[in-house]
Design a protein around this motif. Structure first.
Motif, mmCIF file in Angstrom:
data_model
loop_
_atom_site.group_PDB
_atom_site.id
_atom_site.type_symbol
_atom_site.label_atom_id
_atom_site.label_comp_id
_atom_site.label_asym_id
_atom_site.label_seq_id
_atom_site.Cartn_x
_atom_site.Cartn_y
_atom_site.Cartn_z
ATOM 1 N N LEU A 174 153.949 30.143 -95.617
ATOM 2 C CA LEU A 174 154.303 31.303 -94.795
ATOM 3 C C LEU A 174 153.632 31.227 -93.435
ATOM 4 C CD1 LEU A 174 155.601 34.152 -94.492
ATOM 5 C CD2 LEU A 174 153.471 35.070 -95.478
ATOM 6 N N TYR A 175 152.385 30.781 -93.414
ATOM 7 C CA TYR A 175 151.657 30.658 -92.147
ATOM 8 C C TYR A 175 152.275 29.562 -91.281
ATOM 9 C CZ TYR A 175 148.117 32.916 -95.119
ATOM 10 O OH TYR A 175 147.456 33.740 -95.985
ATOM 11 N N ALA A 176 152.583 28.435 -91.913
ATOM 12 C CA ALA A 176 153.131 27.295 -91.175
ATOM 13 C C ALA A 176 154.503 27.594 -90.581
ATOM 14 C CB ALA A 176 153.214 26.076 -92.088
ATOM 15 N N MET A 177 155.224 28.543 -91.200
ATOM 16 C CA MET A 177 156.564 28.885 -90.720
ATOM 17 C C MET A 177 156.551 30.177 -89.906
ATOM 18 S SD MET A 177 158.329 26.312 -91.693
ATOM 19 C CE MET A 177 160.052 26.791 -91.559
ATOM 20 N N ALA A 178 155.425 30.451 -89.243
ATOM 21 C CA ALA A 178 155.310 31.580 -88.302
ATOM 22 C C ALA A 178 155.547 32.920 -88.971
ATOM 23 C CB ALA A 178 156.244 31.395 -87.105
ATOM 24 N N GLY A 179 154.899 33.125 -90.118
ATOM 25 C CA GLY A 179 155.010 34.393 -90.819
ATOM 26 C C GLY A 179 154.443 35.558 -90.025
ATOM 27 N N PRO A 180 154.503 36.775 -90.568
ATOM 28 C CA PRO A 180 154.152 37.988 -89.820
ATOM 29 C C PRO A 180 152.776 37.971 -89.165
ATOM 30 C CG PRO A 180 155.197 38.557 -91.894
ATOM 31 C CD PRO A 180 154.990 37.074 -91.926
ATOM 32 N N GLY A 181 151.801 37.311 -89.796
ATOM 33 C CA GLY A 181 150.459 37.293 -89.236
ATOM 34 C C GLY A 181 150.308 36.439 -88.001
ATOM 35 N N PHE A 182 151.356 35.691 -87.637
ATOM 36 C CA PHE A 182 151.273 34.781 -86.497
ATOM 37 C C PHE A 182 152.062 35.286 -85.291
ATOM 38 C CE2 PHE A 182 149.704 32.582 -90.048
ATOM 39 C CZ PHE A 182 148.746 31.710 -89.546
ATOM 40 N N GLU A 183 152.233 36.588 -85.271
ATOM 41 C CA GLU A 183 152.832 37.298 -84.150
ATOM 42 C C GLU A 183 154.168 36.732 -83.669
ATOM 43 O OE1 GLU A 183 150.056 38.052 -81.011
ATOM 44 O OE2 GLU A 183 148.700 39.177 -82.319
ATOM 45 N N PRO A 184 155.096 36.507 -84.627
ATOM 46 C CA PRO A 184 156.445 36.171 -84.159
ATOM 47 C C PRO A 184 157.064 37.402 -83.500
ATOM 48 C CG PRO A 184 156.481 36.615 -86.499
ATOM 49 C CD PRO A 184 155.028 36.646 -86.081
ATOM 50 N N ASP A 185 158.041 37.196 -82.675
ATOM 51 C CA ASP A 185 158.726 38.331 -82.059
ATOM 52 C C ASP A 185 159.488 39.140 -83.098
ATOM 53 O OD1 ASP A 185 158.704 37.907 -78.804
ATOM 54 O OD2 ASP A 185 158.471 36.042 -79.919
ATOM 55 N N ALA A 186 159.872 38.461 -84.172
ATOM 56 C CA ALA A 186 160.513 39.171 -85.282
ATOM 57 C C ALA A 186 160.389 38.335 -86.538
ATOM 58 C CB ALA A 186 161.982 39.445 -84.976
ATOM 59 N N THR A 187 160.269 39.020 -87.689
ATOM 60 C CA THR A 187 160.351 38.366 -88.999
ATOM 61 C C THR A 187 161.539 38.971 -89.723
ATOM 62 O OG1 THR A 187 157.951 38.090 -89.115
ATOM 63 C CG2 THR A 187 159.176 37.860 -91.167
ATOM 64 N N LEU A 188 162.488 38.146 -90.060
ATOM 65 C CA LEU A 188 163.704 38.611 -90.732
ATOM 66 C C LEU A 188 163.709 38.085 -92.156
ATOM 67 C CD1 LEU A 188 166.290 37.809 -87.891
ATOM 68 C CD2 LEU A 188 164.922 39.882 -88.191
ATOM 69 N N ALA A 189 163.893 38.962 -93.121
ATOM 70 C CA ALA A 189 163.976 38.570 -94.520
ATOM 71 C C ALA A 189 165.410 38.758 -94.997
ATOM 72 C CB ALA A 189 163.019 39.405 -95.370
ATOM 73 N N LEU A 190 166.050 37.675 -95.396
ATOM 74 C CA LEU A 190 167.409 37.755 -95.919
ATOM 75 C C LEU A 190 167.385 38.326 -97.336
ATOM 76 C CD1 LEU A 190 168.938 34.388 -94.624
ATOM 77 C CD2 LEU A 190 168.735 36.599 -93.475
ATOM 78 N N PRO A 191 168.515 38.732 -97.873
ATOM 79 C CA PRO A 191 168.544 39.296 -99.236
ATOM 80 C C PRO A 191 167.967 38.351 -100.292
ATOM 81 C CG PRO A 191 170.584 39.767 -98.094
ATOM 82 C CD PRO A 191 169.818 38.835 -97.204
#
Length: 461
Positions: free
Chosen positions: A427-444
């Motif tokens: 999750l960290y390596a893929m720019a998860g929420p803690g890495f201040e992406p402009d948006a985190t989108l979770a698909l169904p």
């Protein structure tokens, strides 16, 4: 002041004397070929037999490579008469100059393998240094068309140790890295220290069957280590594009290599100060159901490349490192005409788990995009980093930390899409929420957790 200068002129003139016709006859002024004739001789390159040998291997003349790469009539050569006094060293074995590609200025270097196998002399080195300096100073991309046997051992005193010796080439490449795009197309050997020219570039295109990179020849390897090998087995194009990761694109012929150079540059600005070129909007492929591409069961693999191509503008995805560390997919593409860099987990290969090589692959690509103002799109389906004795010995923690560092340091816009799963440090390596992406989108279909359900049950019970 004026009188003093006048007196000096009189004194100097008085010391001059007329040269008699007899003296002229005994001491004739050396005759030189007219400049157009010299240029014609230089532009022919080496002897005909070397041109024929290259043609038999499917290799083009260095000047023909330049002609096919750049816009017609745009090339202006620098140092064409270097070493012109030596009959067998036209242009000292390297063609350098400025030109345009798709209307944008670039600088170009091309080794001429018909001149002492494209090896480096002192003037070769000076010309390469000078053209990189020009590219860096001007803020334009630098293109290397490499086909060289390395340094001329007979000339090493002149070309190797000095302040503007061969090392200055690499110093300039490193200084220019991240400031201007640098791309290498490798058509033949890149031997010994010369192998570092491709290594310091953003990407390397290699022609299968002819291109090779190695620090020591097969004969040297046998002498030093006792190992018997071949140049192709040790440093051929396929080896570097599938195993070492030094090569980024494997192509079948030289025209494909030149096309790949042009394609790569079309996604990047001329320097870090610019923005990527915008193109007309091309819709995503019609009829692609992205939801249908993602299996419900995370045990079932799917090819993230199909997902990427269904998401981006049709035909715009340029995959980089397609044959190496395939558990992560990286490349450049366009969304509504705007350039984006894509980092996607690919469960078709090793389940999408991050290994040492895939972490390095993603790290370098993220840094490239950050350097040239390319927004990043992360498509996550990652079980995490690989565990076990083998990867721990390879330094998986250190390599993983580099990837996470690159994500943290990137200042370009970042969007994280959890396509199916994002477990553990993945999750960290893929720019998860803690890495201040402009948006985190979770698909169904998305799942975010420290680990997968089965692993969690085993850990607790």
């Amino acid at each position: 002041m004026g009188a003093s200068i006048g007196a000096l002129r009189v004194q100097a003139t008085s010391r001059l004397r007329q040269v008699s016709p007899a003296e002229t006859q005994h001491n004739p002024v050396p005759e030189h070929s007219p400049v157009p004739d010299l240029r014609t001789r230089v532009e022919r390159g080496g002897a005909a037999k070397y041109h024929e040998a290259n043609a038999a291997k499917g290799k083009l003349f260095a000047r023909e490579r330049v002609r096919l790469l750049v816009d017609e009539g745009s090339f202006v050569e620098d140092g064409v008469f270097a070493n012109v006094a030596a009959d067998d060293l036209p242009a000292d074995g390297v063609v350098t100059g400025s030109a345009c590609i798709d209307g944008r200025p670039v600088c170009v270097m091309a080794n001429d393998s018909t001149v002492k196998a494209g090896s480096w002399g002192a003037r070769t080195v000076e010309k390469i240094i000078r053209i990189i300096e020009t590219a860096y100073r001007s803020g334009v991309p630098m293109v290397y068309l490499v086909d060289s046997a390395g340094a001329r051992i007979t000339d090493q005193i002149d070309l190797f140790p000095g302040r503007r010796g061969a090392g200055k080439i690499f110093w300039n490449q490193v200084r220019a890295s991240g400031s201007i795009p640098q791309v290498c197309a490798l058509f033949g050997p890149s031997a010994a220290g010369g192998a570092y020219i491709p290594a310091f570039c953003d990407v390397v295109v290699m022609v299968e069957g002819n291109a090779s990179m190695y620090l020591g020849s097969d004969r040297m390897v046998e002498m030093v280590t006792g190992e018997k090998t071949s140049l192709e087995a040790m440093g051929g194009a396929r080896v570097h594009c599938t195993e070492s990761g030094v090569g980024h694109f494997l192509v079948q012929d030289e025209q494909q290599a030149l096309d790949k150079v042009r394609a790569y540059l079309s996604y990047l600005p001329s320097s870090w100060e610019g923005t990527p070129p915008v193109r007309d909007v091309v819709p995503a492929p019609a009829g692609t159901d992205l939801g249908a591409l993602v299996p419900e069961s995370e045990r079932q693999a799917f090819d993230m490349r199909r997902y990427v191509k269904g998401l981006l503008d049709e035909g715009s995805f340029l995959e980089i490192h397609a044959l190496w560390a395939r558990e992560v997919t990286v490349g450049l593409g366009r969304l509504s005409g705007e350039v984006v860099g894509v980092v996607g987990s690919n469960s078709m290969f090793k389940g999408g788990v991050l290994f040492v090589d895939s972490a390095d692959k993603a790290t370098r690509f993220i840094q490239l995009c950050d350097a040239f103002n390319v927004p990043l799109l992360f498509l996550s389906d990652v079980p995490g980093f690989m565990v076990g004795t083998a990867v721990e010995r390879q330094g998986i923690i250190r390599h993983g930390a580099k990837m996470i560092t690159a994500v943290s340091e990137a200042t370009v816009p970042k969007i994280c899409v959890v396509v199916r799963k994002a477990y553990g440090a993945g999750l960290y390596a893929m720019a998860g929420p803690g890495f201040e992406p402009d948006a985190t989108l979770a698909l169904p279909t998305a799942k975010i957790a420290v680990m997968g359900a089965e692993a969690a049950v085993n850990a607790v019970y």
